[in-house]
Design an enzyme around this catalytic site. Structure first.
Site, PDB file in Angstrom:
ATOM      1  N   LYS A  26      -3.354 -11.913 -63.311  1.00  0.00           N
ATOM      2  CA  LYS A  26      -3.055 -10.874 -64.291  1.00  0.00           C
ATOM      3  C   LYS A  26      -2.441  -9.661 -63.613  1.00  0.00           C
ATOM      4  O   LYS A  26      -1.408  -9.134 -64.048  1.00  0.00           O
ATOM      5  CB  LYS A  26      -4.353 -10.486 -65.011  1.00  0.00           C
ATOM      6  N   ARG A  96     -10.127  -4.957 -66.976  1.00  0.00           N
ATOM      7  CA  ARG A  96      -9.872  -6.391 -67.172  1.00  0.00           C
ATOM      8  C   ARG A  96     -10.058  -7.160 -65.878  1.00  0.00           C
ATOM      9  O   ARG A  96      -9.614  -6.730 -64.826  1.00  0.00           O
ATOM     10  CB  ARG A  96      -8.440  -6.602 -67.683  1.00  0.00           C
ATOM     11  N   GLY A 105     -11.754 -17.484 -70.754  1.00  0.00           N
ATOM     12  CA  GLY A 105     -13.048 -17.294 -71.394  1.00  0.00           C
ATOM     13  C   GLY A 105     -14.218 -17.114 -70.441  1.00  0.00           C
ATOM     14  O   GLY A 105     -15.350 -16.941 -70.871  1.00  0.00           O
ATOM     15  N   MET A 107     -14.515 -14.735 -68.062  1.00  0.00           N
ATOM     16  CA  MET A 107     -14.805 -13.353 -67.689  1.00  0.00           C
ATOM     17  C   MET A 107     -14.293 -12.462 -68.797  1.00  0.00           C
ATOM     18  O   MET A 107     -13.356 -12.799 -69.488  1.00  0.00           O
ATOM     19  CB  MET A 107     -14.110 -13.048 -66.377  1.00  0.00           C
ATOM     20  N   ARG A 340       1.916 -15.144 -67.911  1.00  0.00           N
ATOM     21  CA  ARG A 340       1.623 -16.169 -66.901  1.00  0.00           C
ATOM     22  C   ARG A 340       2.348 -17.441 -67.313  1.00  0.00           C
ATOM     23  O   ARG A 340       2.747 -17.592 -68.481  1.00  0.00           O
ATOM     24  CB  ARG A 340       0.119 -16.419 -66.795  1.00  0.00           C
ATOM     25  N   HIS A 489     -13.270 -54.032 -58.791  1.00  0.00           N
ATOM     26  CA  HIS A 489     -12.298 -55.014 -59.250  1.00  0.00           C
ATOM     27  C   HIS A 489     -11.749 -54.630 -60.619  1.00  0.00           C
ATOM     28  O   HIS A 489     -10.541 -54.586 -60.840  1.00  0.00           O
ATOM     29  CB  HIS A 489     -12.949 -56.402 -59.294  1.00  0.00           C
ATOM     30  N   ARG A 652       5.019 -64.049 -52.373  1.00  0.00           N
ATOM     31  CA  ARG A 652       4.011 -64.292 -51.339  1.00  0.00           C
ATOM     32  C   ARG A 652       3.378 -65.654 -51.569  1.00  0.00           C
ATOM     33  O   ARG A 652       2.941 -65.963 -52.684  1.00  0.00           O
ATOM     34  CB  ARG A 652       2.935 -63.209 -51.407  1.00  0.00           C
ATOM     35  N   SER A 798       6.407 -56.342 -45.069  1.00  0.00           N
ATOM     36  CA  SER A 798       5.859 -55.609 -46.206  1.00  0.00           C
ATOM     37  C   SER A 798       4.420 -55.255 -45.851  1.00  0.00           C
ATOM     38  O   SER A 798       3.612 -56.135 -45.553  1.00  0.00           O
ATOM     39  CB  SER A 798       5.906 -56.473 -47.460  1.00  0.00           C
ATOM     40  N   GLY A 800       0.854 -54.671 -46.371  1.00  0.00           N
ATOM     41  CA  GLY A 800      -0.194 -54.924 -47.358  1.00  0.00           C
ATOM     42  C   GLY A 800      -1.321 -53.964 -47.038  1.00  0.00           C
ATOM     43  O   GLY A 800      -2.244 -54.280 -46.293  1.00  0.00           O
ATOM     44  N   ASN A 802      -3.761 -52.747 -48.679  1.00  0.00           N
ATOM     45  CA  ASN A 802      -5.142 -52.969 -49.127  1.00  0.00           C
ATOM     46  C   ASN A 802      -5.924 -53.639 -48.007  1.00  0.00           C
ATOM     47  O   ASN A 802      -6.967 -53.157 -47.571  1.00  0.00           O
ATOM     48  CB  ASN A 802      -5.179 -53.862 -50.370  1.00  0.00           C
ATOM     49  N   ASP A 803      -5.402 -54.768 -47.534  1.00  0.00           N
ATOM     50  CA  ASP A 803      -6.077 -55.461 -46.447  1.00  0.00           C
ATOM     51  C   ASP A 803      -6.001 -54.660 -45.149  1.00  0.00           C
ATOM     52  O   ASP A 803      -6.956 -54.621 -44.385  1.00  0.00           O
ATOM     53  CB  ASP A 803      -5.456 -56.846 -46.236  1.00  0.00           C
ATOM     54  N   CYS A 868       3.341 -52.976 -50.283  1.00  0.00           N
ATOM     55  CA  CYS A 868       3.009 -53.602 -51.557  1.00  0.00           C
ATOM     56  C   CYS A 868       1.537 -53.460 -51.900  1.00  0.00           C
ATOM     57  O   CYS A 868       1.023 -54.105 -52.783  1.00  0.00           O
ATOM     58  CB  CYS A 868       3.417 -55.075 -51.550  1.00  0.00           C
ATOM     59  N   TYR A 888      11.447 -49.352 -49.277  1.00  0.00           N
ATOM     60  CA  TYR A 888      10.988 -49.357 -50.666  1.00  0.00           C
ATOM     61  C   TYR A 888       9.469 -49.321 -50.735  1.00  0.00           C
ATOM     62  O   TYR A 888       8.789 -49.627 -49.753  1.00  0.00           O
ATOM     63  CB  TYR A 888      11.514 -50.588 -51.412  1.00  0.00           C
TER      64      TYR A 888
HETATM   65  P1  ADP Z   1      -8.342 -12.445 -70.950  1.00  0.00           P
HETATM   66  O1  ADP Z   1      -8.356 -12.619 -69.476  1.00  0.00           O
HETATM   67  O2  ADP Z   1      -9.508 -13.062 -71.617  1.00  0.00           O
HETATM   68  O3  ADP Z   1      -7.025 -12.804 -71.533  1.00  0.00           O
HETATM   69  P2  ADP Z   1      -7.506  -9.702 -71.095  1.00  0.00           P
HETATM   70  O4  ADP Z   1      -7.841  -8.850 -69.939  1.00  0.00           O
HETATM   71  O5  ADP Z   1      -6.133 -10.195 -71.164  1.00  0.00           O
HETATM   72  O6  ADP Z   1      -8.559 -10.872 -71.189  1.00  0.00           O
HETATM   73  O7  ADP Z   1      -7.806  -8.885 -72.398  1.00  0.00           O
HETATM   74  C1  ADP Z   1      -7.840  -9.467 -73.656  1.00  0.00           C
HETATM   75  C2  ADP Z   1      -7.026  -8.705 -74.626  1.00  0.00           C
HETATM   76  O8  ADP Z   1      -7.405  -7.346 -74.636  1.00  0.00           O
HETATM   77  C3  ADP Z   1      -5.554  -8.658 -74.337  1.00  0.00           C
HETATM   78  O9  ADP Z   1      -4.911  -9.779 -74.788  1.00  0.00           O
HETATM   79  C4  ADP Z   1      -5.129  -7.453 -75.130  1.00  0.00           C
HETATM   80  O10 ADP Z   1      -4.891  -7.791 -76.452  1.00  0.00           O
HETATM   81  C5  ADP Z   1      -6.322  -6.561 -75.018  1.00  0.00           C
HETATM   82  N1  ADP Z   1      -6.050  -5.530 -74.003  1.00  0.00           N
HETATM   83  C6  ADP Z   1      -6.326  -5.558 -72.686  1.00  0.00           C
HETATM   84  N2  ADP Z   1      -5.878  -4.450 -72.084  1.00  0.00           N
HETATM   85  C7  ADP Z   1      -5.326  -3.683 -73.045  1.00  0.00           C
HETATM   86  C8  ADP Z   1      -4.673  -2.416 -73.062  1.00  0.00           C
HETATM   87  N3  ADP Z   1      -4.511  -1.696 -71.959  1.00  0.00           N
HETATM   88  N4  ADP Z   1      -4.218  -1.957 -74.238  1.00  0.00           N
HETATM   89  C9  ADP Z   1      -4.379  -2.683 -75.364  1.00  0.00           C
HETATM   90  N5  ADP Z   1      -4.965  -3.873 -75.424  1.00  0.00           N
HETATM   91  C10 ADP Z   1      -5.440  -4.380 -74.270  1.00  0.00           C
HETATM   92 MG    MG Z   2      -5.451 -12.074 -71.636  1.00  0.00          MG
HETATM   93 MG    MG Z   3      -3.670 -59.156 -48.481  1.00  0.00          MG
END
Ligand code: ADP
Ligand code: MG
Ligand code: MG
Length: 959
Positions: A26, A96, A105, A107, A340, A489, A652, A798, A800, A802-803, A868, A888
């Protein structure tokens, strides 16, 4: 002292996009977007290293971090013209988290930090909007209490919900200011009650509370688990981003949204996303209100829409990849809050890469590098229809096992191979049913015919599988075993076909006699339906709809790019004309391994003939039995040659120990005795004789033909007669006759002379001349060591592997499943990085290969060399083969596209390595002449480069 804080704002940034390891994804994105002129609210990033230091010193902040943070706050205040805690116009920030890899989700974020009882009033006055000010404050109290101070989320959510209910309001934005103010007071009272202190009013206290909350969330249980599951345990920590707030919740000319610069499902070049008017933060994701499609932005807010399209273009031009964006609009002005590289479906991966080449955003080589082998795999497998609800999945889940081969399968349960074959031949629908369905769906005659031709889908359930089950396994839609691991197998065979397979499902209690299995108290009988999800390793009860994904156009485009650039050929392992056909469709350029013994299992008649041959106690009866096999094999070879349309075919000669072909139970032996007119005792005795303690090191491979030259004679005759027939019909053929398990020159010479004698006889008799080669597998370590000598007579090698792996490591592939997991477990012994039967052991087996290649090509410079083993279809191993200079690789039909991709990626990576090599050398010795090795074409391997193996000068002179 390291720099711990990086500022961004006012069009400039101290950090940059490449510094993900330091600033987190970020932070790096915010810095990069700032520098390329996008509207990003100003702020600063505390480095990941600071977080690591915090943990290293027992959760104490690094020395002087405080000073740096203060200096950056001052800078932020100057840039924004606002002051933290200012009673009339406060600077508000978000705090953030952000690690080097995205952890969705895991952090949390705190918004509107800096508000307190006084500042909120100032803000209300300044904007002349108390609703907006108190909406921001209540959000802050909520987030700070739960995220930073660990209070549970529900009570405050509940209070908000109750309030809306009382006011008959649905939308947060409709709550009037006085009500919001009261709500804030209730929140704070709740905080005091739970925490035993007042809600903090000092913005600096709030800020440090939030910073430590972000640091601490790194070690929260769910974050640790997530990193373990995603195998990103190597990450050092999280960065903290502190950024000026912009307000999507200000009014109806504001909003917040998330979007992708292209459609992440299809890859189509359309702007894709959602946004919400008058909302903040994660409201969109949380699904509080139904968001609007991005396309609706244009009509409502043309100015903001224009800015967003502009940002999209700038970002794609800059990153040259599809981006995942978060933005906020305040008073119709756009602010970028995150970017990203966007996650996408396999189909979209191909589509986007191909289209970006067309747009000249990226080169073909870059497009090739963007595809992962798994993307190809995932394109091919049928999956459970997304229409099947989560609820239904949860209800029908029976048990789990090891996800050996991905994809999904649904079918009737059977418990042995014969039933699988029999059932799979039955039509899926009765004629009446066909009529009924056709009427219901309004099918035409062709569609009706297809429907009538559909066969019953079968799931083969076994404790484990063995070579005798191969026919039934082939007939089944999916395979489920109670024992075994990813290299058992069942797994290996199924993978070769790309067939859904779950192994090691230990909760299964199989009763073969009753033809049923149980899991706990649930009993599943023969004929009941099961659905397997091989990708997840989940077994479901009942039938579910599957969908077969269609290959996107872009898949063909990208693989064409691969074919243009790669220097290594890709062949296939195929034993039947059907497999050969299929492999050609997958892009195979020949057969690298045709296993003749698999042909013997194909029908009752065949297995009988081979058994008769094996139990024969004198040469005459053996020859008689072989004579029965000759026309059968000839037909098979003819079919394969024809399917391969002139591509080389390596055949073979028979390889497995003979005992694998004979029945081991009394009933089977009695039946065999009866059919071939021998006494039961004789048959039983012969089977007994064939028993070996170490069959894998026993009488197998070319050793069989040393003992029974008549087997060689029959097989070579069948191959050459088929080839002659093709030539006569104008079909191009290029047979390569391969002897397995050879261990030295003397042994090979005997076989080679005999092979040529028979081949030449066949050609002379037919009056046809055609080119054929006689070569050997290199699969016994001794053969690799003596390769220089063997190459005096062998026209191709070739590997082999596996063996070769089995014998180099003294590790039985069929038994190692019991302990190999410990060797591979990175938490336990960590002796291997990967299962050596899946990914080639480059250090050990690879070294033997180098010796074999160097030796072989010293004697015979142009020696054609391939691989192979299973490894020929595994991306890393394929790349290694490229660096070794192999001509190959050969793999199962379904792996052919993966091998094509990997072979192309090897070229791209080779070029990049050469470049960085040159760069490093030029840096180290700027004046010295560039001495980097010249790019080498894989088709002309340079034995000199193959490590330190000395090649005998005599051998070289020998040619
Ligand atoms: P996550 O890593 O879960 O995406 P973010 O740090 O991106 O969390 O924050 C989630 C949301 O919070 C962002 O998508 C944005 O909408 C809002 N947000 C974060 N920073 C700001 C900011 N400086 N101004 C306005 N909204 C913000
Ligand atoms: Mg975000
Ligand atoms: Mg063999």
């Amino acid at each position: 002292m390291p720099k711990r804080v990086y500022f961004f704002g006012g069009g400039k940034a101290e950090g940059q996009g490449t510094q993900k390891e330091l600033l987190g994804g970020k932070g790096a994105g915010l810095a990069e977007m700032t520098s390329i002129g996008l509207p990003v609210p100003a702020g600063f990033t505390i480095t990941i290293d600071s977080c690591a230091e915090y943990y290293a010193s027992g959760k104490r902040y690094p020395k002087d971090l405080d000073k740096e943070v203060r200096a950056n706050i001052a800078r932020l205040e100057k840039t924004t013209g606002k002051k933290l805690g200012d009673p009339s116009d406060p600077l508000l920030v978000s705090v953030r988290s952000g690690a080097a890899k995205s952890m969705p989700g895991m952090m949390e974020t705190i918004l509107n930090l800096g508000l307190n009882d006084v500042a909120v009033e100032g803000m209300a006055k300044k904007f002349n909007d108390a609703r907006f000010a108190y909406d921001s404050y209540r959000r802050f109290i909520q987030m700070y209490s739960t995220t930073a101070m660990g209070l549970s989320k529900e009570p405050m959510e509940e209070m908000l919900h109750e309030l809306k209910h009382k006011l008959h309001i649905k939308d947060d934005a409709e709550i009037p200011a006085p009500e919001l103010k009261t709500l804030c007071q209730k929140f704070k009272a709740f905080y005091r009650e739970k925490r035993g202190e007042d809600f903090p009013q000092d913005p600096i206290v709030q800020l440090w509370g939030a910073i430590s909350a972000v640091f601490n969330c790194w070690e929260a249980d769910k974050a640790i688990t997530y990193r373990r599951v995603e195998k990103i345990e190597y990450l050092k920590g999280t960065a903290v981003n502190i950024q000026q707030m912009v307000f999507g919740n200000k009014n109806d000319r504001s909003g917040t949204g998330v979007c992708f610069t292209r459609d992440p499902n299809t890859g189509e070049n359309v702007f894709y996303g959602d946004w919400l008017i008058n909302a903040q933060g994660e409201d969109v994701v949380a699904g509080i209100r139904t968001p609007m499609r991005l396309s609706e932005l244009a009509g409502k807010y043309p100015a903001a829409n224009k800015q967003l399209y502009k940002a999209r273009e700038i970002l794609e031009q800059h990153y040259k990849d599809m981006q995942d964006l978060e933005f906020t609009v305040e008073d119709e002005k756009l602010y970028m809050l995150q970017c990203r590289t966007g996650k996408r479906s396999p189909a979209a991966t191909f589509h986007i890469a191909a289209e970006m080449v067309k747009q000249r955003l990226i080169t073909k080589e870059q497009a090739i590098s963007r595809i992962a082998p798994e993307d190809i795999e995932r394109l091919f497998y049928p999956v459970i229809d997304a229409k099947v609800s989560k609820n239904e999945l949860a209800q029908k889940k029976l048990t789990t096992g090891i996800n050996a081969v991905p994809g999904a399968a649904s079918g009737e349960v059977v418990f042995n191979a014969a039933d699988a074959e029999a059932l799979s031949k039955l039509p899926m629908y009765t004629p009446q049913e066909v009529e009924k369905i056709a009427a219901e769906r309004g099918l035409n005659a062709d569609q009706k015919e297809l429907l009538a031709a559909e066969r019953k889908p079968v799931i083969l359930v076994r404790k484990e599988t063995s070579p005798e089950d191969v026919g039934g396994m082939h007939a089944a839609q999916g395979i489920l075993t109670q024992t075994g691991g990813k290299t058992s197998h069942a797994a290996v065979v199924a993978r070769g076909w790309g067939k859904c397979c779950i192994v090691g499902c230990e909760t299964l209690n199989i009763d073969y006699a009753k033809q049923e299995f149980s899991v706990g108290s649930t009993v599943v009988k023969k004929g009941d339906y099961l659905t397997l999800d091989g990708s997840e390793g989940i077994v479901y009860q009942g039938k579910m709809d599957l969908v077969k994904p269609e290959m996107p156009e872009a898949y063909y485009t990208i693989l064409k790019f691969c074919d243009e650039i790669r220097t290594m050929k890709v062949r296939t392992n195929a034993d039947t004309p059907y497999d050969a056909e299929n492999a050609i469709k997958m892009g195979a350029e020949g057969i690298g391994l045709c296993r003749t013994e698999h042909m013997f299992f194909d029908s009752e008649e065949r297995i009988l003939a081979i058994r008769e041959m094996i139990v024969a106690d004198n040469i005459d009866s053996r020859k008689k039995a072989l004579a029965k096999l000759l026309p059968i094999q000839r037909e098979d070879f003819y079919g394969i040659f024809k399917a391969m349309r002139g591509y080389p075919v390596t055949i073979r000669l028979v390889d497995p120990p003979l005992h694998e072909f004979v029945p081991h139970d009394e009933a089977g032996q009695k039946k065999l005795a009866e059919t071939i007119g021998l006494s039961f005792e004789k048959v039983a005795h012969r089977v007994e004789q064939l028993h070996e303690s170490n069959p894998m090191l026993g009488h197998r491979g070319c050793r069989l033909c040393i003992t029974y030259p008549e087997i060689l004679e029959m097989q070579v005759r069948a191959i050459m007669e088929a080839a002659v027939k093709c030539v006569k019909e104008g079909i191009k053929v290029e047979p390569e006759i391969m002897h397995p398990l050879v261990l030295d020159l003397r042994e090979f010479s005997i076989l080679e002379e005999h092979t040529r004698k028979v081949a030449n006889e066949v050609m002379a008799a037919a009056g046809v001349k055609l080119k054929y080669l006689v070569g050997t597998m290199i699969e016994v370590p001794r053969a690799a060591l003596l390769a220089d000598e063997i190459a005096k007579r062998a026209e191709f090698f070739s590997f082999g592997t596996n063996d070769l792996t089995q014998m180099t490591m003294a590790l039985s592939r069929d038994d190692a499943g019991r302990f190999l997991p410990d060797y591979v477990d990175q938490k336990k012994a960590a002796i291997f990085k990967e299962d050596p039967f899946q990914s080639l052991d480059q250090a050990g087996v690879g070294k033997l290969m180098k010796i074999g290649i160097a030796g072989g090509r010293a004697t015979r410079p142009g020696l054609k060399i391939g691989i192979c083993g299973e490894h020929g279809g595994e991306a890393k191993s394929v790349k290694f083969c490229h660096t070794l200079g192999l001509n190959y690789v050969s793999c199962s039909p379904y792996r052919v596209p993966i091998a094509r991709l990997a072979a192309a990626q090897a070229v791209v990576e080779g070029k990049a390595a050469l470049k960085s090599d040159k760069g490093a050398k030029a840096k180290a010795a700027p004046k010295a002449k560039a001495s980097a090795p010249k790019a080498r074409k894989a088709s002309k391997p340079a034995p000199k480069k193959l490590g330190k193996i000395k090649v005998k000068a005599k051998a070289r002179a020998g040619r």
